[in-house]
Design an enzyme around this catalytic site. Structure first.
Site, PDB file in Angstrom:
ATOM      1  N   TYR A 166      46.686  -0.857  36.608  1.00  0.00           N
ATOM      2  CA  TYR A 166      47.570  -1.993  36.450  1.00  0.00           C
ATOM      3  C   TYR A 166      48.363  -1.433  35.026  1.00  0.00           C
ATOM      4  O   TYR A 166      49.584  -1.594  34.822  1.00  0.00           O
ATOM      5  CB  TYR A 166      47.237  -3.674  35.878  1.00  0.00           C
ATOM      6  N   ASP A 210      55.918  -7.560  38.744  1.00  0.00           N
ATOM      7  CA  ASP A 210      56.779  -7.157  37.430  1.00  0.00           C
ATOM      8  C   ASP A 210      57.754  -7.987  36.805  1.00  0.00           C
ATOM      9  O   ASP A 210      57.821  -9.063  37.333  1.00  0.00           O
ATOM     10  CB  ASP A 210      57.741  -5.674  37.962  1.00  0.00           C
ATOM     11  N   HIS A 218      51.616 -14.741  41.479  1.00  0.00           N
ATOM     12  CA  HIS A 218      50.566 -13.944  41.024  1.00  0.00           C
ATOM     13  C   HIS A 218      50.079 -13.661  39.914  1.00  0.00           C
ATOM     14  O   HIS A 218      50.111 -12.319  39.353  1.00  0.00           O
ATOM     15  CB  HIS A 218      50.750 -12.759  42.385  1.00  0.00           C
TER      16      HIS A 218
HETATM   17  P1  OAD Z   1      54.330  -6.327  51.072  1.00  0.00           P
HETATM   18  O1  OAD Z   1      54.664  -4.944  50.776  1.00  0.00           O
HETATM   19  O2  OAD Z   1      53.654  -6.903  52.160  1.00  0.00           O
HETATM   20  O3  OAD Z   1      56.095  -6.377  51.803  1.00  0.00           O
HETATM   21  C1  OAD Z   1      56.593  -5.357  51.605  1.00  0.00           C
HETATM   22  C2  OAD Z   1      58.458  -5.830  52.750  1.00  0.00           C
HETATM   23  O4  OAD Z   1      59.534  -5.896  52.072  1.00  0.00           O
HETATM   24  C3  OAD Z   1      58.242  -5.443  53.497  1.00  0.00           C
HETATM   25  O5  OAD Z   1      58.667  -6.716  54.357  1.00  0.00           O
HETATM   26  C4  OAD Z   1      59.594  -4.016  54.727  1.00  0.00           C
HETATM   27  O6  OAD Z   1      60.212  -4.405  55.167  1.00  0.00           O
HETATM   28  C5  OAD Z   1      60.419  -5.907  53.416  1.00  0.00           C
HETATM   29  N1  OAD Z   1      60.951  -4.587  51.912  1.00  0.00           N
HETATM   30  C6  OAD Z   1      60.995  -2.952  52.098  1.00  0.00           C
HETATM   31  N2  OAD Z   1      61.715  -2.728  51.278  1.00  0.00           N
HETATM   32  C7  OAD Z   1      63.181  -3.380  51.407  1.00  0.00           C
HETATM   33  C8  OAD Z   1      63.914  -2.897  50.604  1.00  0.00           C
HETATM   34  N3  OAD Z   1      64.716  -2.115  50.063  1.00  0.00           N
HETATM   35  N4  OAD Z   1      65.491  -4.784  50.882  1.00  0.00           N
HETATM   36  C9  OAD Z   1      64.348  -5.473  52.035  1.00  0.00           C
HETATM   37  N5  OAD Z   1      63.664  -5.609  52.166  1.00  0.00           N
HETATM   38  C10 OAD Z   1      62.733  -4.809  51.944  1.00  0.00           C
HETATM   39  O7  OAD Z   1      54.936  -7.073  49.739  1.00  0.00           O
HETATM   40  P2  OAD Z   1      55.011  -8.489  49.343  1.00  0.00           P
HETATM   41  O8  OAD Z   1      54.950  -9.302  50.857  1.00  0.00           O
HETATM   42  O9  OAD Z   1      55.665  -9.030  47.934  1.00  0.00           O
HETATM   43  O10 OAD Z   1      49.854  -9.891  45.827  1.00  0.00           O
HETATM   44  O11 OAD Z   1      53.206  -9.030  49.215  1.00  0.00           O
HETATM   45  C11 OAD Z   1      52.790 -10.243  48.369  1.00  0.00           C
HETATM   46  C12 OAD Z   1      51.939 -10.286  48.023  1.00  0.00           C
HETATM   47  O12 OAD Z   1      50.852  -9.071  49.055  1.00  0.00           O
HETATM   48  C13 OAD Z   1      51.628  -9.281  47.094  1.00  0.00           C
HETATM   49  O13 OAD Z   1      52.342  -9.990  45.677  1.00  0.00           O
HETATM   50  C14 OAD Z   1      50.643  -8.384  46.312  1.00  0.00           C
HETATM   51  C15 OAD Z   1      50.113  -8.125  47.545  1.00  0.00           C
HETATM   52  O14 OAD Z   1      48.648  -7.405  47.846  1.00  0.00           O
HETATM   53  C16 OAD Z   1      48.451  -9.198  44.967  1.00  0.00           C
HETATM   54  O15 OAD Z   1      48.144  -8.769  45.205  1.00  0.00           O
HETATM   55  C17 OAD Z   1      47.902 -10.703  44.723  1.00  0.00           C
END
Ligand code: OAD
Length: 222
Positions: free
Chosen positions: A52, A88, A102
């Site tokens: 972190y 962030d 989160h």
């Molecule tokens: P993920 O890493 O699971 O998913 C990111 C998504 O963003 C994917 O569907 C990509 O296709 C998309 N993506 C990547 N680059 C992009 C761009 N430039 N423009 C648009 N889309 C893009 O991240 P989250 O869904 O945020 O939780 O993950 C959810 C939670 O899982 C997080 O908050 C974290 C993690 O474990 C905890 O730590 C509790």
């Protein structure tokens, strides 16, 4: 029209912050159970702090991108609530106070007295709680197995929202993964904007980079 926007790591990707589940994502390099669970912290707090501290430094150096700014423009003009899974502060630095379900990299929680405090630098094992002085701080982020924040406020908002938009989230983590369906069950239209469709149920899906698709969508709406 009430608009509720859920953002995920994809909106901050073009600010240089890594996503979790894309190829080369954070969870490939750092096992979830080691750095994002209470058990992982109990087993090796130094390793968890290092993870972190690194992410806090990266986030502090990053700048909001045009997608964060477009949402701020929309929020200034319309009834918008932004819910984010991101830890962030790029929505805030673009001008929107988001509901951080989160938690935040920039907050410390004391495991001895329960106090929380804003935290900008490294935390590590030696940092002391500003309230009680104990060297017992943890990042005030939500780990797997812990309850996300603001769930009541989010549920209330999903019940009255007219449009729900998920941006840059893979829809793999609950309860956020269920928000679109919850909003739809209350009559909202649903839209997903992401580089890759999550496969969830949305009325419309826009496939594209957040930096292009989000400003285009905001411009069309305004
Ligand atoms: P993920 O890493 O699971 O998913 C990111 C998504 O963003 C994917 O569907 C990509 O296709 C998309 N993506 C990547 N680059 C992009 C761009 N430039 N423009 C648009 N889309 C893009 O991240 P989250 O869904 O945020 O939780 O993950 C959810 C939670 O899982 C997080 O908050 C974290 C993690 O474990 C905890 O730590 C509790």
């Amino acid at each position: 029209m009430r608009i509720t926007i859920l953002t995920g790591a994809g909106i901050s990707a073009e600010s240089g912050l890594g996503t979790f589940r894309d190829a080369g994502g954070l969870w490939e390099r750092y096992p979830i159970e080691e750095v994002a669970t209470p058990e992982g912290f109990a087993a090796d707090p130094g390793k968890v702090h290092a993870f972190y501290d690194m992410r806090r430094r990266d986030a502090a150096r990053a700048e909001p991108n045009v997608a964060h700014r477009a949402l701020a423009e929309l929020a200034a003009a319309r009834d918008v609530v932004v819910v984010t899974q991101n830890v962030d502060d790029l929505h805030e630095r673009a001008g929107v106070q988001a509901l951080h379900m989160h938690g935040s990299l920039f907050e410390a929680a004391c495991t001895a007295c329960g106090a929380t405090a804003e935290w900008r630098g490294d935390m590590g094992l030696e940092a002391r709680c500003p309230s009680c002085g104990a060297a017992a701080l943890r990042p005030a982020v939500v780990w797997f197995g812990e309850v996300p924040r603001h769930l009541d406020a989010i549920a209330d908002r999903l019940a009255v929202t007219d449009l729900f938009v998920a941006i840059g989230t893979s829809g793999q983590v609950w309860p956020a993964a269920g928000f679109a369906q919850e909003a739809a069950a209350h009559g909202a239209e649903t839209l997903e904007i992401s580089l890759e469709p999550s496969g969830g149920t949305f009325d419309e899906v826009i496939v594209g980079k957040a930096s292009e698709a989000v400003p285009d969508w905001v411009r069309a709406l305004l």
